[in-house]
Motif scaffolding. Structure first.
Motif, PDB file in Angstrom:
ATOM      1  N   LEU A   1      34.804 141.994 101.947  1.00  0.00           N
ATOM      2  CA  LEU A   1      35.019 142.101 103.388  1.00  0.00           C
ATOM      3  C   LEU A   1      34.896 140.709 103.978  1.00  0.00           C
ATOM      4  O   LEU A   1      34.174 139.854 103.446  1.00  0.00           O
ATOM      5  N   PRO A   2      35.621 140.427 105.073  1.00  0.00           N
ATOM      6  CA  PRO A   2      35.520 139.111 105.705  1.00  0.00           C
ATOM      7  C   PRO A   2      34.082 138.819 106.124  1.00  0.00           C
ATOM      8  O   PRO A   2      33.434 139.657 106.757  1.00  0.00           O
TER       9      PRO A   2
ATOM     10  N   LEU B   1      29.840 140.342 108.534  1.00  0.00           N
ATOM     11  CA  LEU B   1      28.501 140.615 108.013  1.00  0.00           C
ATOM     12  C   LEU B   1      27.470 140.744 109.123  1.00  0.00           C
ATOM     13  O   LEU B   1      26.456 141.429 108.972  1.00  0.00           O
ATOM     14  N   GLY B   2      27.714 140.074 110.254  1.00  0.00           N
ATOM     15  CA  GLY B   2      26.734 140.046 111.328  1.00  0.00           C
ATOM     16  C   GLY B   2      26.316 141.415 111.823  1.00  0.00           C
ATOM     17  O   GLY B   2      25.129 141.646 112.118  1.00  0.00           O
ATOM     18  N   ASN B   3      27.276 142.339 111.930  1.00  0.00           N
ATOM     19  CA  ASN B   3      26.941 143.683 112.420  1.00  0.00           C
ATOM     20  C   ASN B   3      26.039 144.425 111.439  1.00  0.00           C
ATOM     21  O   ASN B   3      25.136 145.165 111.846  1.00  0.00           O
ATOM     22  N   PHE B   4      26.273 144.220 110.146  1.00  0.00           N
ATOM     23  CA  PHE B   4      25.426 144.849 109.131  1.00  0.00           C
ATOM     24  C   PHE B   4      24.041 144.190 109.120  1.00  0.00           C
ATOM     25  O   PHE B   4      23.024 144.874 108.960  1.00  0.00           O
ATOM     26  N   GLN B   5      24.020 142.877 109.314  1.00  0.00           N
ATOM     27  CA  GLN B   5      22.752 142.170 109.349  1.00  0.00           C
ATOM     28  C   GLN B   5      21.925 142.593 110.558  1.00  0.00           C
ATOM     29  O   GLN B   5      20.709 142.824 110.462  1.00  0.00           O
ATOM     30  N   LYS B   6      22.587 142.721 111.694  1.00  0.00           N
ATOM     31  CA  LYS B   6      21.898 143.138 112.915  1.00  0.00           C
ATOM     32  C   LYS B   6      21.289 144.525 112.755  1.00  0.00           C
ATOM     33  O   LYS B   6      20.216 144.825 113.299  1.00  0.00           O
ATOM     34  N   ALA B   7      21.963 145.386 111.983  1.00  0.00           N
ATOM     35  CA  ALA B   7      21.488 146.750 111.749  1.00  0.00           C
ATOM     36  C   ALA B   7      20.459 146.819 110.616  1.00  0.00           C
ATOM     37  O   ALA B   7      19.973 147.907 110.287  1.00  0.00           O
ATOM     38  N   GLY B   8      20.139 145.674 110.015  1.00  0.00           N
ATOM     39  CA  GLY B   8      19.154 145.654 108.946  1.00  0.00           C
ATOM     40  C   GLY B   8      19.637 146.298 107.664  1.00  0.00           C
ATOM     41  O   GLY B   8      18.832 146.830 106.886  1.00  0.00           O
TER      42      GLY B   8
ATOM     43  N   GLN C   1      35.693 136.073 101.615  1.00  0.00           N
ATOM     44  CA  GLN C   1      35.579 137.483 101.260  1.00  0.00           C
ATOM     45  C   GLN C   1      34.242 137.647 100.545  1.00  0.00           C
ATOM     46  O   GLN C   1      33.961 136.935  99.587  1.00  0.00           O
ATOM     47  N   ALA C   2      33.420 138.551 101.040  1.00  0.00           N
ATOM     48  CA  ALA C   2      32.046 138.657 100.546  1.00  0.00           C
ATOM     49  C   ALA C   2      31.748 140.035  99.977  1.00  0.00           C
ATOM     50  O   ALA C   2      32.485 141.001 100.211  1.00  0.00           O
ATOM     51  N   ALA C   3      30.643 140.114  99.232  1.00  0.00           N
ATOM     52  CA  ALA C   3      30.162 141.390  98.703  1.00  0.00           C
ATOM     53  C   ALA C   3      28.680 141.508  99.012  1.00  0.00           C
ATOM     54  O   ALA C   3      27.928 140.542  98.848  1.00  0.00           O
ATOM     55  N   PHE C   4      28.270 142.680  99.483  1.00  0.00           N
ATOM     56  CA  PHE C   4      26.846 142.885  99.734  1.00  0.00           C
ATOM     57  C   PHE C   4      26.399 144.235  99.205  1.00  0.00           C
ATOM     58  O   PHE C   4      27.208 145.127  98.933  1.00  0.00           O
ATOM     59  N   VAL C   5      25.087 144.353  99.051  1.00  0.00           N
ATOM     60  CA  VAL C   5      24.478 145.600  98.584  1.00  0.00           C
ATOM     61  C   VAL C   5      23.758 146.244  99.765  1.00  0.00           C
ATOM     62  O   VAL C   5      23.069 145.579 100.535  1.00  0.00           O
TER      63      VAL C   5
END
Length: 416
Positions: A104-105, A109-116, A301-305
């Motif tokens: 994902l671009p 990521l910021g929205n996922f980070q903000k949501a913890g 393009q990034a990947a997160f868990v």
């Protein structure tokens, strides 16, 4: 934005030397190697992977994932997801989201980070020193990695080899050639493409405090450098008449493809289409502006868990990510024209032989990662509005600077 969602040889040296973005996080120390799981797990888990890459790329991901599942005794389902990222945030919050989001671009990521919802990258998943520094900065918050870079993209200068005799190295030269009859068009009202002019003149989105930390209270789109960029952009349309007041990405590309314009700014996603249309073109680094490097946005393009899943799932998920990062980069380059973020892959013979990829990466050496904090969502709309007003000659550069900063700050305030 047009991140299509609107990017190498000595490139490794170029990019590594240009690590002007936030400092890379020292979170991973082991080199990318084979999956750590050598034997089936005593307690198998089932993982769900969502990817925002293309269909063929999903298939490539699935091939590696199923091989990993067979060797570990786990189960994996890889799904092509084209939904809204806010929907993914909601799905994770409700316990129905993916265990891994792959491709994902990074500015989302910021929205996922903000949501913890982002799990910090554990030591040993990747070796951060084996990646282009800007790509590590793009997935870091306050110096700590919360995702891994999959690939990169940046924009470059497309030019018609049947019309351009001398490739410009300064924007002044490009402008002169364009006004002399060669033409120059791009999606000028799209902030993603236009930011490089602002950055070259000393403007910025959010102040970089170092170590991957951005200050959303310090918006640099209203300083003197930004005003100078707005004047230049307005002149390209109003005075030079190189672009129409309603110029779009589609009209600019069509003009280039039809030979009506010899210069065009875009990204790797346009290469295949132009080749299939038998357009005689090449890609070069975007020229300097007023003696300063053009400073394009770099997309990663990034990947997160998913940090909301169980410890067992997170452990298995990171092991799968490690395997994907080992086996996929060259395949994604071949399948989706993705510029690898790993320096060893960038330095491979196959990638080095691609002159167009080299040009995009050469532009990227002077670039900055798109801000990855949630406040960036408040930037795109106001910035696009101001660029449209400038093109329409309905606002002057000074008022544009004042308006864009105010509107961005108002938008950020509404996020709280």
């Amino acid at each position: 934005m047009k991140l299509k969602a609107i990017v190498l040889a000595s490139i490794v040296a170029l990019l590594a030397a240009a690590c002007g973005g936030p400092a890379a996080a020292p979170s991973a120390s082991a080199s990318t190697g084979a999956s750590a799981s050598a034997a089936p797990s005593a307690a198998p888990v089932e993982l769900l992977v969502w990817t925002h890459l293309t269909g063929p790329e999903r298939d490539a991901i699935d091939t590696v994932a199923q091989a990993w599942a067979k060797s570990t005794g786990n189960k994996v389902t890889v799904v092509l997801d084209s939904g809204d990222f806010s929907a993914a945030v909601t799905a994770i919050a409700g316990g129905k989201g993916p265990d891994i989001m792959y491709g994902l671009p990074h500015d989302n990521l910021g929205n996922f980070q903000k949501a913890g919802q982002l799990a910090a990258v554990p030591s040993g998943v990747i070796d951060s020193s084996a990646y282009v520094p800007q790509s590590i900065a793009a997935v870091s918050y306050d110096g700590k990695m919360y995702a891994v870079p999959v690939s990169m993209e940046a924009i470059g200068l497309f030019y018609r080899t049947d019309k351009v005799k001398t490739v410009p190295t300064t924007f002044e030269d490009l402008r002169t050639q364009a006004k002399g009859g060669l033409g120059f068009k791009y999606d000028i009202k799209n902030f993603y493409f236009t930011y490089g002019f602002i950055g070259a003149n000393g403007g910025y989105v959010f102040k970089d405090k170092g170590s991957g930390a951005l200050d959303p209270t310090d918006v640099g789109l209203g300083n003197d450098g930004a005003k100078n960029a707005y004047k230049l952009l307005q002149d390209l349309v109003v005075s030079d008449k190189l672009m129409a007041k309603d110029e779009s990405g589609d009209t600019a590309k069509a003009a280039f493809q039809q030979g009506k314009s010899a210069f065009y700014i875009s990204g790797p996603w346009d290469v295949d289409g132009l080749k299939k249309a038998n357009v005689q073109f090449a890609v070069a680094k975007i020229p300097s502006v007023n003696g300063k490097p053009f400073q394009p946005f770099i997309g990663v393009q990034a990947a997160f868990v998913n940090g909301k899943t169980t410890d067992a799932k997170q452990k298995a998920a990171w092991d799968l990510v490690k395997k994907l990062q080992t086996d996929l980069p060259l395949t994604l380059y071949k399948t989706g024209n993705r510029i690898p973020a790993q320096t060893a892959v960038l330095n491979s013979a196959e990638v080095k032989s691609d002159a167009n990829v080299a040009a995009f990466a050469a532009s990227a050496q002077d670039g900055v990662p798109m801000p990855n904090i949630a406040a960036m969502a408040a930037v795109w709309g106001p910035a696009g509005t101001v660029l449209d007003l400038l093109a329409q000659n309905k606002i002057n550069p000074t008022d544009a600077a004042t308006k864009v900063v105010k509107d961005i700050k108002d938008g950020i305030a509404q996020q709280k």
